[in-house]
Enzyme design. Structure first.
Site, mmCIF file in Angstrom:
data_model
loop_
_atom_site.group_PDB
_atom_site.id
_atom_site.type_symbol
_atom_site.label_atom_id
_atom_site.label_comp_id
_atom_site.label_asym_id
_atom_site.label_seq_id
_atom_site.Cartn_x
_atom_site.Cartn_y
_atom_site.Cartn_z
ATOM 1 N N ILE A 193 0.836 -1.198 0.000
ATOM 2 C CA ILE A 193 0.000 0.000 0.000
ATOM 3 C C ILE A 193 0.874 1.251 0.000
ATOM 4 C CG2 ILE A 193 -0.212 -0.088 2.522
ATOM 5 C CD1 ILE A 193 -3.064 1.069 2.211
ATOM 6 N N CYS A 194 0.338 2.329 -0.547
ATOM 7 C CA CYS A 194 0.943 3.660 -0.509
ATOM 8 C C CYS A 194 2.214 3.690 -1.374
ATOM 9 C CB CYS A 194 1.190 4.070 0.941
ATOM 10 S SG CYS A 194 1.604 5.796 1.205
ATOM 11 N N ALA A 195 3.356 3.965 -0.787
ATOM 12 C CA ALA A 195 4.616 3.980 -1.539
ATOM 13 C C ALA A 195 5.198 2.582 -1.724
ATOM 14 C CB ALA A 195 5.639 4.862 -0.815
ATOM 15 N N TYR B 87 0.388 5.247 -3.976
ATOM 16 C CA TYR B 87 0.324 6.677 -3.696
ATOM 17 C C TYR B 87 0.761 7.385 -4.978
ATOM 18 C CZ TYR B 87 0.518 10.911 -0.912
ATOM 19 O OH TYR B 87 0.271 12.158 -0.398
#
Length: 181
Positions: free
Chosen positions: A101-103, A122
């Site tokens: 998730i995200c970066a 992200y």
């Protein structure tokens, strides 16, 4: 019971890490958290997380899924760790799930696991990578790879992980108990 490894690196996004760990455990999934080094992990907003074990100790285990929380510089620390890259490759080669998730989807890309796949992250972390179809969806599952956008999508991501590992009924039970509208 499925078993999941969640590596925790200094500077990880605590909202993502805790949401993933909490919801998977609510679903009855065996979650092992592992620090890249011994001791407390200081997350991106200063929250201190106490891993269950170290990554070195966890590497001998069998996991149905490896989930990487994002945040910076946490995701960069995961990407730079050869043990994480090797673990992801080994997990995928065994036909098990990898998720980020995200970066942290950039870590999956570094391990070669996003080639020819659709994924999300992200904004900006997957841009320009050849062979990756970048989506703006909150959660993307392409085969045994799951990715998500960021802190605001952490609950949706964790619920998708539950569904992948334990089925739609268990996901629904967890989601109903959370009183989501």
């Amino acid at each position: 019971m499925p078993k999941v490894l969640v590596p925790l690196a200094e500077g990880c996004e605590e909202l993502e890490a805790v949401t993933i760990i909490d919801l998977l455990r609510r679903a009855g999934i065996d979650v092992v958290t592992a620090g890249l080094k011994p001791g407390l992990v200081k997350a991106s907003r200063g929250v201190q997380l106490m891993p269950d074990t170290t990554l070195d100790a966890a590497l001998d285990g069998h996991y149905d899924m490896v989930v990487l929380p994002g945040g910076m510089p946490g995701a960069a620390h995961l990407k730079a760790d050869a043990r994480i890259i090797g673990l992801l490759k080994k997990t995928a080669a065994a036909g098990h799930y990898t998720a980020a998730i995200c970066a942290a989807p950039m870590v999956l890309a570094e391990a070669g696991l996003l080639q020819g796949k659709q994924a999300t992250s992200y904004p900006g972390f997957l841009d320009g990578l050849p062979g990756v179809a970048v989506s703006t969806a909150a959660v993307v599952q392409d085969g045994k790879v799951l990715t998500s956008r960021g802190p605001g999508t952490a609950m949706d991501f964790a619920l998708a992980l539950i569904e992948a590992l334990a089925g739609r009924e268990v996901r629904q039970q967890v989601e109903n108990a959370l009183v989501r509208t």
